[in-house]
Design an enzyme around this catalytic site. Structure first.
Site, short mmCIF file in Angstrom:
data_model
loop_
_atom_site.label_atom_id
_atom_site.label_comp_id
_atom_site.label_asym_id
_atom_site.label_seq_id
_atom_site.Cartn_x
_atom_site.Cartn_y
_atom_site.Cartn_z
CB CYS A 2 -24.02 -5.46 5.25
SG CYS A 2 -24.45 -6.61 3.96
NE ARG A 27 -20.03 -3.47 9.14
CZ ARG A 27 -20.19 -4.01 10.34
NH1 ARG A 27 -19.43 -3.63 11.32
NH2 ARG A 27 -21.11 -4.94 10.54
CD1 TRP A 75 -18.54 -8.91 1.69
CD2 TRP A 75 -19.98 -10.53 2.19
NE1 TRP A 75 -17.86 -10.11 1.67
CE2 TRP A 75 -18.71 -11.12 1.97
CE3 TRP A 75 -21.05 -11.36 2.52
CZ2 TRP A 75 -18.49 -12.49 2.07
CZ3 TRP A 75 -20.83 -12.72 2.61
CH2 TRP A 75 -19.56 -13.27 2.39
CG ASN A 101 -25.22 -6.65 8.41
OD1 ASN A 101 -24.98 -7.68 7.78
ND2 ASN A 101 -24.44 -6.19 9.37
N GLY A 102 -27.51 -8.99 7.17
CA GLY A 102 -27.91 -10.30 7.70
C GLY A 102 -28.54 -11.14 6.61
CD GLU A 482 -3.23 -15.04 12.42
OE1 GLU A 482 -4.15 -15.86 12.29
OE2 GLU A 482 -3.40 -13.82 12.26
CE LYS A 486 -3.69 -11.91 9.27
NZ LYS A 486 -4.51 -11.91 10.41
CD GLU A 489 -6.75 -12.58 6.56
OE1 GLU A 489 -7.98 -12.76 6.56
OE2 GLU A 489 -6.11 -12.39 7.61
CG HIS A 505 2.09 -38.59 6.93
ND1 HIS A 505 2.37 -39.94 6.88
CD2 HIS A 505 2.71 -38.11 8.03
CE1 HIS A 505 3.10 -40.26 7.94
NE2 HIS A 505 3.33 -39.17 8.65
CE LYS A 608 -11.13 -5.90 11.93
NZ LYS A 608 -9.87 -6.65 11.92
C1 G6P Z 1 -13.13 -12.32 9.86
C2 G6P Z 1 -11.93 -11.39 9.98
C3 G6P Z 1 -10.79 -12.09 10.71
C4 G6P Z 1 -11.28 -12.58 12.07
C5 G6P Z 1 -12.52 -13.46 11.94
C6 G6P Z 1 -13.17 -13.71 13.29
O1 G6P Z 1 -12.82 -13.38 9.01
O2 G6P Z 1 -11.50 -10.98 8.70
O3 G6P Z 1 -9.72 -11.19 10.88
O4 G6P Z 1 -10.26 -13.32 12.69
O5 G6P Z 1 -13.51 -12.81 11.13
O6 G6P Z 1 -13.66 -12.49 13.76
P1 G6P Z 1 -13.86 -12.10 15.26
O7 G6P Z 1 -14.35 -10.68 15.23
O8 G6P Z 1 -14.90 -13.04 15.80
O9 G6P Z 1 -12.55 -12.25 15.95
#
Ligand code: G6P
Length: 613
Positions: A2, A27, A75, A101-102, A482, A486, A489, A505, A608
């Protein structure tokens, strides 16, 4: 998650609000809307889908008159993404409109209270309850109505509120969700994040918990929870608007990948003194406190959590302090065994991730000291921690983090060396050698980023795969997680990461002829074990891309047992290796998503900054 913008001033509000919302698109959202006050009326325009729909519907704002307004990208949480559930929401009487937002947790209870008072609802959202509640209390004093309503809300909220009969002001209020105020000349603003304001001002105020701002053309007055005026330090944003623009790159993600050498340097170099020792600049955590701590908890979400996993290996090996890494969303409900002897390290790019913020509060309540590693200056996590170390990555816009991840790694590496030195686990010379390796990393990163053609080629071979597996051991396992995150996503390819020894396993049953496996073998001590794991998947027909620092023996007798592709990385020592290993993983994900035509900077359903639990 949001985006909120608000404006009051001498210009037409709607075009300006739309421009601001464009800057918040990163965002994550699924609908957009705006509300403008004009001649005693509130005009609301909203539409499901991309901001472009709203822009076209309003002729880029030109057909909505008025010099005061609020805008929103939504969102969805309560109620599907559709036109009606989009924000702003207008009260039944038409007197009040609001963006949020929230999540309001007690919305059902409030809804039935308001229904008894004669209010009806058109949407499925928790937000509509808030606007009706404010309307219910509104007797001509906006601040008092908002305060009364806010006292009844449970959950998290950042709100922007306009009143049909008050063309001279709007109200902003926040709890557990970010909101900044932008100060201009004869005009003032609010936004969820700074990039929305940069075209107009660099003077900002970050609203504190439960603070309310009354915003007029001439000025902004901030009140605390009790209605007492609060004086705020005005922050001057130094990064220029261009650093939040694409600068010639097709996507923010690629730009941010390419910015990693500079971001790494910015984060590390200023913290190294001329004599090669480290100066972290901790304000409250003394060396004695670091010497006496008995355990460390690292708490974070998403990629920041993966940084925590890498850091665990490094801290335990180098500084010999036991480390537990916890997902913030789990930590709170874990009844964690922490107290004053524990250091809790919170890692967060945004400094606003709600689960992480709540985990921080939980840790403090239990008596732990909290050190946060944060990118956004003045964010809630930064403000509420015992001490904060900033990653100086600059603004990160792409939803999938790259440069913020790298600077978090850099800072955790620096912290590890410092901790090990303070606790007598490294000699001065050993510490300096590690520092030198860190200082050499930006150049190594630049060299890696110079030529991306191999990774583009690999992406072109495998972008249409249905499943892609990653495997590694120890630190490489954390990197595998990671790399897999990546990829999934932004490309929407199903992907999982495994500790290589664990394959047998279960997961190995998923390996079929042609399954792509990315094997990380940068740890010299585990190289042979990884080669065995590569052979195991090759024997079942997998295609393997290996990433390594140590030459891999290619067996001419058994060509089918060899990896299909090998990417060599420079050997820069165990501590710094992750900073390099992650780069080909980021690039591979990027080019695969590019070839698949995905919305790389704004992947579906993702945000984000995750400000709901
Ligand atoms: C969201 C973002 C990720 C990030 C995660 C934690 O999922 O898309 O890229 O790693 O939040 O966010 P932060 O701002 O706490 O690192």
């Amino acid at each position: 998650m949001c985006g909120i913008v608000g404006y009051i001033g001498g210009k037409q509000a709607a075009p300006l609000l739309l421009k601001g919302l464009e800057k918040l698109e990163y965002r994550g959202y699924d609908s957009a809307g705006l509300a403008v006050v004009n001649e005693g009326e509130i005009i609301v325009k909203k539409a499901r889908g991309r901001l472009l729909m709203l822009e076209e519907m309003t002729e880029y704002g030109a057909c909505v008159d008025g010099r005061l307004g609020i805008g929103h990208t939504r969102w969805a949480t309560h109620g599907e993404p559709n036109d009606v559930n989009s924000h702003p929401h207008l009260s039944l009487s038409g007197r009040v409109a609001l963006v949020h937002n929230g999540i309001v947790e007690n919305y059902a209870e409030l809804r039935s209270f308001l229904s008894e008072e004669g209010y009806t609802f058109v949407s499925d959202t928790d937000t509509e309850v808030v606007v009706q509640l404010i309307d219910h209390y509104y007797r001509g004093d906006p601040a008092s109505a908002v305060r009364k309503a806010a006292e009844q809300l449970r959950g998290s909220f950042a709100l922007g509120i306009v009143f049909a009969d008050r063309p001279d002001l709007f109200i902003a209020l926040r709890k557990d969700s970010p909101l900044v105020v932008g100060l201009g000349r004869g005009e003032n603003f609010i936004a969820s994040d700074v990039p929305a304001l940069l075209a107009h001002t660099r003077q900002i105020i970050r609203l504190g918990e439960l603070e309310m701002a009354v915003v007029t053309r001439e000025g902004v007055t901030v009140y605390d929870h009790f209605g007492v005026k609060v004086e705020h330090e005005v922050l001057n944003i130094t990064w220029d608007a261009a650093s939040a623009e694409k600068g010639g790159y097709e996507h923010f993600m690629l730009k941010e990948i390419m910015e990693q050498p500079e971001a790494f340097r910015r984060t590390v170099a200023p913290r190294i003194k001329d004599d090669g020792t480290i100066e972290l600049g901790l304000q409250k955590l003394s060396d004695d406190a670091l010497r006496s701590l008995e355990r460390i908890y690292i708490v974070a979400c998403g990629s920041s959590y993966h940084v925590g996993m890498v850091a665990r290996y490094a801290i335990e090996r180098m500084a010999r302090v036991p480390v537990t890494v916890s997902l913030a969303s789990e930590f709170r409900y874990d009844n964690p065994m922490i107290g004053s002897e524990t250091l809790v390290i919170i890692i967060s790019q945004s400094g606003e991730t709600l689960d992480t913020l709540f985990a921080l509060r939980e840790a403090k309540e239990r008596g732990a000291r909290v050190l946060s590693i944060v990118n956004v200056v003045g964010s809630s996590i930064a403000v509420e921690s015992t001490d904060v170390l900033y990653t100086w990555a600059g603004p990160e816009i792409a939803v999938a983090t790259t440069k913020a991840y790298s600077t978090q790694l850099a800072l955790m590496q620096l912290f590890t060396i410092y901790l090990a030195r303070v606790r007598g686990k490294l000699t001065d010379n050993e510490a300096k050698a590690e520092v030198n390796a860190l200082l050499a990393t930006p150049d190594r990163l630049s060299a890696l980023l110079k030529d991306t053609s191999d990774l583009q080629f690999l992406a072109s071979l495998y972008f249409n795969r249905r499943d892609i597996f990653f495997m590694g051991r120890n630190i490489d396992y954390a990197l595998a997680l990671e790399g897999s995150l990546k990829l999934k996503e932004i490309s929407y390819i199903h992907s999982e990461a495994y500790a290589a020894g664990e394959l047998k396993h279960g997961t190995i049953s998923l390996i079929e002829p042609g399954t792509l496996v990315i094997a990380l073998c940068t740890g010299a001590s585990l190289h042979e074990k990884m080669i065995s794991n590569i052979r195991e998947v090759k024997a079942r027909g997998a295609t393997v891309i290996a990433l390594t620092t140590t030459p891999i023996y290619i067996d001419p007798e058994h060509p089918n047992a060899n990896p299909d592709h090998v990417i060599y990385l420079p050997d820069c020592g165990e501590l710094c290796a992750p900073s390099l290993t992650v780069v080909p993983l980021q690039l591979l994900a990027y080019y695969v998503a590019l070839l698949k035509g995905c919305d790389i900077d704004k992947p579906r359903n993702l945000a984000k900054c995750v400000t709901v639990e």
